[in-house]
Write a protein that holds these residues in place. Structure first.
Motif, PDB file in Angstrom:
ATOM      1  N   GLY A 413       0.801  -1.224   0.000  1.00  0.00           N
ATOM      2  CA  GLY A 413       0.000   0.000   0.000  1.00  0.00           C
ATOM      3  C   GLY A 413       0.828   1.266   0.000  1.00  0.00           C
ATOM      4  N   ILE A 414       2.152   1.140   0.029  1.00  0.00           N
ATOM      5  CA  ILE A 414       3.015   2.322   0.071  1.00  0.00           C
ATOM      6  C   ILE A 414       3.261   2.829  -1.337  1.00  0.00           C
ATOM      7  N   VAL A 415       3.119   4.116  -1.533  1.00  0.00           N
ATOM      8  CA  VAL A 415       3.370   4.716  -2.838  1.00  0.00           C
ATOM      9  C   VAL A 415       4.444   5.777  -2.687  1.00  0.00           C
ATOM     10  N   GLN A 416       5.015   6.163  -3.811  1.00  0.00           N
ATOM     11  CA  GLN A 416       6.008   7.218  -3.788  1.00  0.00           C
ATOM     12  C   GLN A 416       5.343   8.540  -3.451  1.00  0.00           C
ATOM     13  N   GLU A 417       6.189   9.502  -3.074  1.00  0.00           N
ATOM     14  CA  GLU A 417       5.658  10.739  -2.546  1.00  0.00           C
ATOM     15  C   GLU A 417       4.895  11.571  -3.567  1.00  0.00           C
ATOM     16  N   GLN A 418       5.126  11.369  -4.851  1.00  0.00           N
ATOM     17  CA  GLN A 418       4.498  12.215  -5.853  1.00  0.00           C
ATOM     18  C   GLN A 418       3.971  11.356  -6.997  1.00  0.00           C
ATOM     19  N   PRO A 419       2.688  11.020  -7.012  1.00  0.00           N
ATOM     20  CA  PRO A 419       2.156  10.150  -8.057  1.00  0.00           C
ATOM     21  C   PRO A 419       2.012  10.887  -9.388  1.00  0.00           C
ATOM     22  N   LEU A 420       1.956  10.131 -10.446  1.00  0.00           N
ATOM     23  CA  LEU A 420       1.537  10.686 -11.724  1.00  0.00           C
ATOM     24  C   LEU A 420       0.033  10.922 -11.660  1.00  0.00           C
ATOM     25  N   ARG A 421      -0.414  12.085 -12.108  1.00  0.00           N
ATOM     26  CA  ARG A 421      -1.841  12.411 -12.117  1.00  0.00           C
ATOM     27  C   ARG A 421      -2.349  12.326 -13.545  1.00  0.00           C
ATOM     28  N   LEU A 422      -3.280  11.415 -13.775  1.00  0.00           N
ATOM     29  CA  LEU A 422      -3.838  11.204 -15.104  1.00  0.00           C
ATOM     30  C   LEU A 422      -5.269  11.733 -15.138  1.00  0.00           C
ATOM     31  N   HIS A 446       1.949   1.473 -12.201  1.00  0.00           N
ATOM     32  CA  HIS A 446       2.448   2.837 -12.109  1.00  0.00           C
ATOM     33  C   HIS A 446       1.869   3.498 -10.864  1.00  0.00           C
ATOM     34  N   ASN A 447       2.662   4.354 -10.260  1.00  0.00           N
ATOM     35  CA  ASN A 447       2.186   5.144  -9.136  1.00  0.00           C
ATOM     36  C   ASN A 447       1.311   6.260  -9.702  1.00  0.00           C
ATOM     37  N   MET A 448       0.003   6.041  -9.754  1.00  0.00           N
ATOM     38  CA  MET A 448      -0.875   6.875 -10.548  1.00  0.00           C
ATOM     39  C   MET A 448      -2.169   7.204  -9.807  1.00  0.00           C
ATOM     40  N   GLU A 449      -2.634   8.433 -10.023  1.00  0.00           N
ATOM     41  CA  GLU A 449      -3.926   8.866  -9.507  1.00  0.00           C
ATOM     42  C   GLU A 449      -4.754   9.360 -10.693  1.00  0.00           C
ATOM     43  N   ILE A 450      -5.966   8.820 -10.866  1.00  0.00           N
ATOM     44  CA  ILE A 450      -6.792   9.140 -12.036  1.00  0.00           C
ATOM     45  C   ILE A 450      -8.037   9.910 -11.610  1.00  0.00           C
ATOM     46  N   ARG A 451      -8.345  10.972 -12.361  1.00  0.00           N
ATOM     47  CA  ARG A 451      -9.604  11.688 -12.189  1.00  0.00           C
ATOM     48  C   ARG A 451     -10.195  11.979 -13.567  1.00  0.00           C
ATOM     49  N   LYS A 452     -11.507  12.173 -13.586  1.00  0.00           N
ATOM     50  CA  LYS A 452     -12.190  12.446 -14.848  1.00  0.00           C
ATOM     51  C   LYS A 452     -12.965  13.754 -14.739  1.00  0.00           C
ATOM     52  N   PHE A 453     -13.052  14.474 -15.881  1.00  0.00           N
ATOM     53  CA  PHE A 453     -13.704  15.772 -15.932  1.00  0.00           C
ATOM     54  C   PHE A 453     -14.531  15.870 -17.205  1.00  0.00           C
ATOM     55  N   ARG A 470       3.642  15.691 -11.894  1.00  0.00           N
ATOM     56  CA  ARG A 470       3.521  15.198 -13.264  1.00  0.00           C
ATOM     57  C   ARG A 470       2.069  14.884 -13.606  1.00  0.00           C
ATOM     58  N   TYR A 471       1.645  15.379 -14.754  1.00  0.00           N
ATOM     59  CA  TYR A 471       0.279  15.152 -15.222  1.00  0.00           C
ATOM     60  C   TYR A 471       0.312  14.571 -16.635  1.00  0.00           C
ATOM     61  N   LEU A 472      -0.644  13.690 -16.907  1.00  0.00           N
ATOM     62  CA  LEU A 472      -0.892  13.225 -18.267  1.00  0.00           C
ATOM     63  C   LEU A 472      -2.381  13.407 -18.534  1.00  0.00           C
ATOM     64  N   LEU A 473      -2.716  14.197 -19.560  1.00  0.00           N
ATOM     65  CA  LEU A 473      -4.113  14.496 -19.881  1.00  0.00           C
ATOM     66  C   LEU A 473      -4.534  13.761 -21.143  1.00  0.00           C
ATOM     67  N   VAL A 474      -5.612  12.989 -21.051  1.00  0.00           N
ATOM     68  CA  VAL A 474      -6.289  12.445 -22.231  1.00  0.00           C
ATOM     69  C   VAL A 474      -7.441  13.403 -22.491  1.00  0.00           C
ATOM     70  N   LEU A 475      -7.333  14.211 -23.538  1.00  0.00           N
ATOM     71  CA  LEU A 475      -8.124  15.420 -23.694  1.00  0.00           C
ATOM     72  C   LEU A 475      -8.919  15.409 -24.991  1.00  0.00           C
ATOM     73  N   ASP A 476     -10.249  15.456 -24.886  1.00  0.00           N
ATOM     74  CA  ASP A 476     -11.097  15.535 -26.076  1.00  0.00           C
ATOM     75  C   ASP A 476     -11.038  16.953 -26.641  1.00  0.00           C
ATOM     76  N   ARG A 477     -10.907  17.068 -27.957  1.00  0.00           N
ATOM     77  CA  ARG A 477     -10.813  18.404 -28.551  1.00  0.00           C
ATOM     78  C   ARG A 477     -12.148  19.123 -28.545  1.00  0.00           C
ATOM     79  N   MET A 478     -13.240  18.404 -28.845  1.00  0.00           N
ATOM     80  CA  MET A 478     -14.561  19.036 -28.975  1.00  0.00           C
ATOM     81  C   MET A 478     -15.342  18.896 -27.672  1.00  0.00           C
ATOM     82  N   MET A 479     -15.532  20.007 -26.969  1.00  0.00           N
ATOM     83  CA  MET A 479     -16.350  20.047 -25.764  1.00  0.00           C
ATOM     84  C   MET A 479     -17.077  21.382 -25.729  1.00  0.00           C
TER      85      MET A 479
END
Length: 547
Positions: A413-422, A446-453, A470-479
């Motif tokens: 359950g231990i994760v690194q201090e700074q997760p990737l935010r997806l 991956h040490n990752m935290e996911i949110r959706k918008f 660190r962030y990785l965005l999966v981003l729809d162009r048309m909104m």
């Protein structure tokens, strides 16, 4: 007329219109446009445009400081104005509704092996239309392609993602392919990454300078796309053969991860016969990205070489030292118990700080390393053993770094201090949930935290978007509210406090919008409909640079 030709004609009408309305235009800007026209038009089958550009380019110098008046430019560009179509309807495609298909992507039969399909190619060209043509062509062969007009972005990819091939156009805005190649040459030579230069200039002087600069190949524009793909495939195949023959990591002198895994499997099997203890340690520099800040990758490479040299000088003959990726190293120690291996790793980590200062006092800050140790058992699969060591080192980093920790079962359950935010940003509820579910499966590796918008406004209204890291965005162009382009431009202009990698989702007939996204700095894009398997593969590859 295909979509690339339609896009080209639309862009030409806009660009020529802009030039015609400008009172003064630098000759260098005109040269880049004509150079781009010659290469792109000929490649996509508009030979009359390419021929006209070839006639015009001889009247220009790329290093000229002269400014052209609107009257001079109108006369000069007249051969191109005559080629513009009168009917604008030919540039408009029929929009298709979005449909994400849960199917495997299809590839050309010429893609013969799985390692080749995993290859990553970086392409740099100042013409977004050309980037689209080359990207889609090569991806039909099963390769992953990242395309950009920005030399700074290409430089970042070459160090963070370690591509398998780099293709550079010689003529770039405010730079050149020669300058960029000079910046990445040592890196590419160390990693055996082939480099190719391309240009609409095919004179002997340009070709000779290309080869003298260290390029592995020179491609003259315009070219046939299948021949271009064949030459890329040849370079990829050659690199694959070379790397498979070599056991060593070229930068650090350590063994490579492929050889290490073979040795781990061999020693793991042998340990059951001999009864001798066997331990695995993982060592990882803390906050390594600080060393590569602002594109200064030389200091990071210097530190990696120094650390690897130091460790190798303190190993026994039977120890196996390997570089797994970026700043992470693996150490297999036959004959040592878990306790003994922990003691060795802790001593090496502590003593290195003093050593690096004596070796090079000019290094701007002291580096600390974290380590994790686990026992190797013949009854536990190799990949599981590597996972255990990774959890142990995560515990070291969670404790502040600079220490060594032994693996225990309660570390899962231990994760690194700074997760990737997806972040998944899409206004369609079904698609948003579908993508989130698919990408959530990656969190185990991956040490990752996911949110959706649902749109850009919701993303920016959540303080989560600017927590740093660190962030990785999966981003729809048309909104409907703050679309993907607005989000992209806002982030690239400095909004937020993190490092943002962006994968944009686009529609099938959004050629113009894709070109704008490339110019604005998106890291990659996917055209709908697409395979969820392909989406996951692209995200995994982009994550390599987020370690």
């Amino acid at each position: 007329m295909d979509k690339f030709q339609q896009l080209f004609l639309r862009n030409m009408k806009e660009k020529l219109g802009v030039l015609a309305s400008a009172p003064l235009v630098p000759e260098g800007e005109i040269y880049r446009l004509i150079h781009s026209i010659k290469g792109t038009a000929g490649t996509i089958g508009l030979s009359e445009w390419s021929d006209a550009a070839e006639q015009l380019i001889g009247q220009l110098r790329d290093d000229s400081v002269r400014d052209w008046s609107d009257a001079e430019l109108e006369v000069y560009l007249q051969p191109l104005y005559t080629l513009l179509p009168d009917d604008e309807a030919e540039a408009d495609g029929v929009a298709e509704e979005m449909d994400i298909k849960l199917v495997e992507p299809t590839f050309h039969e010429s893609t013969s092996s799985d390692p080749m399909k995993k290859s990553l190619i970086v392409i740099v060209d100042d013409d977004p239309g050309m980037l689209r043509v080359l990207k889609e062509t090569l991806e039909d062969y099963g390769w992953m392609v990242l395309a950009t007009p920005l030399p700074s972005k290409a430089l970042e990819w070459c160090y963070d993602l370690e591509p398998d091939c780099v293709v550079l156009d010689i003529v770039l805005e405010n730079s050149s392919g020669f300058e960029l190649l000079d910046n990445i040459r040592s890196r590419c030579e160390e990693r055996l990454i082939p480099t190719l230069l391309m240009s609409a200039r095919n004179d002997k002087a340009t070709r000779m300078r290309s080869y003298a600069s260290g390029a592995d190949d020179f491609i003259s524009k315009p070219f046939e796309l299948d021949e271009f793909a064949a030459r890329i495939g040849r370079q990829l195949s050659r690199r694959l053969k070379l790397t498979s023959m070599l056991m060593l990591d070229e930068l650090t002198g350590a063994y490579n991860s492929r050889f290490f895994r073979q040795e781990l499997e061999r020693w793991r099997s042998a340990s059951s016969t001999t009864g001798s203890p066997l331990s695995l340690a993982v060592l990882d520099i803390d906050q390594f990205r600080k060393w590569n800040a602002d594109g200064n990758y030389d200091e990071g490479d210097q530190l990696l070489r120094l650390f690897s040299s130091y460790i190798r000088s303190h190993l026994r003959d039977q120890d196996i030292w390997a570089r797994e990726r970026a700043d992470r190293f693996l150490l297999l120690q036959p004959g040592l118990t878990e306790e003994e291996a922990e003691h060795v790793a802790q001593r090496l980590v502590q003593q290195f700080a003093g050593f690096q200062y004596q070796k090079d006092p000019q290094l701007p800050l002291a580096a600390t390393y974290s380590a994790g140790v686990t026992a190797v058992s013949s009854g536990v699969p190799s990949e599981k053993i590597l996972e255990q060591a990774a959890m142990a080192i995560a515990a070291s980093k969670a404790a502040g770094g600079g220490i060594c920790t032994r693996y225990t079962e309660d570390q899962s359950g231990i994760v690194q201090e700074q997760p990737l935010r997806l972040a998944v940003i899409d206004d369609d509820d079904l698609i948003r949930n579908l993508l989130t579910k698919q990408l959530s499966d990656l969190s185990g590796n991956h040490n990752m935290e996911i949110r959706k918008f649902k749109d850009g406004e919701e993303f920016f209204s959540d303080p989560w978007h600017s927590m740093g890291g660190r962030y990785l965005l999966v981003l729809d162009r048309m909104m409907p509210r703050m679309n993907g382009m607005e989000v992209l431009r806002k982030l690239r202009s400095g909004a937020g406090r993190g490092e943002y990698t962006i994968l944009m989702l686009t529609g099938v007939n959004e050629e113009r919008e894709i070109a704008e996204a490339i110019q604005a700095g998106t890291d990659d894009y996917l055209t709908k409909p697409f395979s969820l398997v392909e989406l996951e593969a692209r995200v995994v590859r982009l994550l390599r640079g987020k370690k």
